[in-house]
Design a protein around this motif. Structure first.
Motif: not given
Length: 314
Positions: A266-285
């Motif tokens: 899960p750590i790898t999955m979440i870190s990989g998800y948030y490492g994508m170069n896209i906008v409007d990720l949850p909690f990103a702002d």
């Protein structure tokens, strides 16, 4: 010049002397009880053929044969004994020509000397070619017993080690010991079969008074074979335990690696998800986004650990 050893029977027991091969023809007139040669040579072959009327095939067996055997001829019995001198790597053979009044042996002088000492302890009236053959056979069986005891001690050491360590060196020790036990078992089995066959033909040779002594040797070989066979079965069990422990150890390692990979998944999955170069990720702002995402990773990892512990996988 090549020497041989001659044993005579006396009123006090036995006496021996060392003579040359050329003197044997004259020595035979003195009625020796036992003649021993260290090795088979051409002049010894001539002596056996001409003076004792030994069959050529028996002489050939002395030189070439590498397994125990016994053959009954018209005037003598030929017996080839195989034994181990201290360890399996020191395989020896001892050839015996047993005539009515004379024993002729070819082989280890050490075995000859040990048997001669035993013979000197017998009462003079009991000293016969039959008794010499029985003493030689008993000594050969004792040599095999000593090797079996040595292998048994090695087996005990391996049995202790197998629960403490599982490494290639121990596997090599098990393999070497298995080879030695199988080699000893095969030789003892051949000796046992030879004595059984020999005992059945002995009355035709006129040696019925020796049957009781030799039957005792045959019984010892039967018990020794059973003992060695038990050692082989024990070693097979030890090898099975060794294989099971190695497999268990390997499974334990694989289980540990699997748990680690599952916990970090899960750590790898979440870190990989948030490492994508896209906008409007949850909690990103959010200024608390890093803490929230890290908490999610930790929560999922600890959730997996709790589940594994509940299933008693840890």
């Amino acid at each position: 010049m090549e020497k041989c050893w001659v044993v005579f029977k006396t009123d006090e027991g036995v006496k021996s002397q060392t003579v040359s091969i050329d003197e044997l023809a004259e020595i035979l007139e003195k009625k020796p009880l036992w003649i021993h040669f260290r090795n088979m040579r051409e002049d010894i072959e001539d002596f056996l053929l001409e003076k004792l009327k030994i069959n050529e095939l028996s002489i050939e067996d002395v030189i070439l044969e590498d397994r125990p055997k016994a053959e009954t001829f018209e005037s003598y019995v030929f017996i080839l004994l195989i034994y181990f001198d201290g360890r399996i790597s020191r395989k020896r053979k001892f050839s015996i020509f047993w005539t009515k009044d004379l024993i002729v042996t070819i082989g280890s002088r050490k075995l000859f000397e040990e048997t001669k000492i035993e013979l000197s302890l017998e009462e003079p009236e009991d000293i016969t070619p039959d008794k010499i053959f029985w003493l030689i056979s008993s000594t050969v069986v004792d040599r095999c017993k000593k090797v079996a005891l040595t292998l048994e001690r090695q087996l005990d050491d391996i049995e202790v080690k197998v629960f403490r360590e599982q490494n290639p060196e121990l596997l090599e020790d098990i393999s070497d010991l298995s080879f030695e036990i199988i080699s000893l078992r095969r030789t003892v089995k051949q000796l046992r079969d030879v004595f059984r066959s020999f005992l059945s033909s002995l009355p035709r040779f006129g040696k019925t008074q020796s049957i009781h002594f030799l039957r005792d040797v045959a019984d010892e070989l039967v018990m020794l074979y059973d003992h060695i066979d038990t050692l082989h079965e024990m070693l097979q069990n030890i090898f099975s335990v060794f294989s099971s422990l190695v497999e268990f150890k390997l499974n334990d390692i694989m289980k540990t690696l699997t748990i680690i990979m599952t916990v970090f998944a899960p750590i790898t999955m979440i870190s990989g998800y948030y490492g994508m170069n896209i906008v409007d990720l949850p909690f990103a702002d959010s200024h608390l986004g890093l803490l929230i995402v890290t908490g999610m990773m930790a929560l999922m990892s600890f959730g997996f650990l709790a589940y594994f512990r509940k299933k008693q996988w840890l």
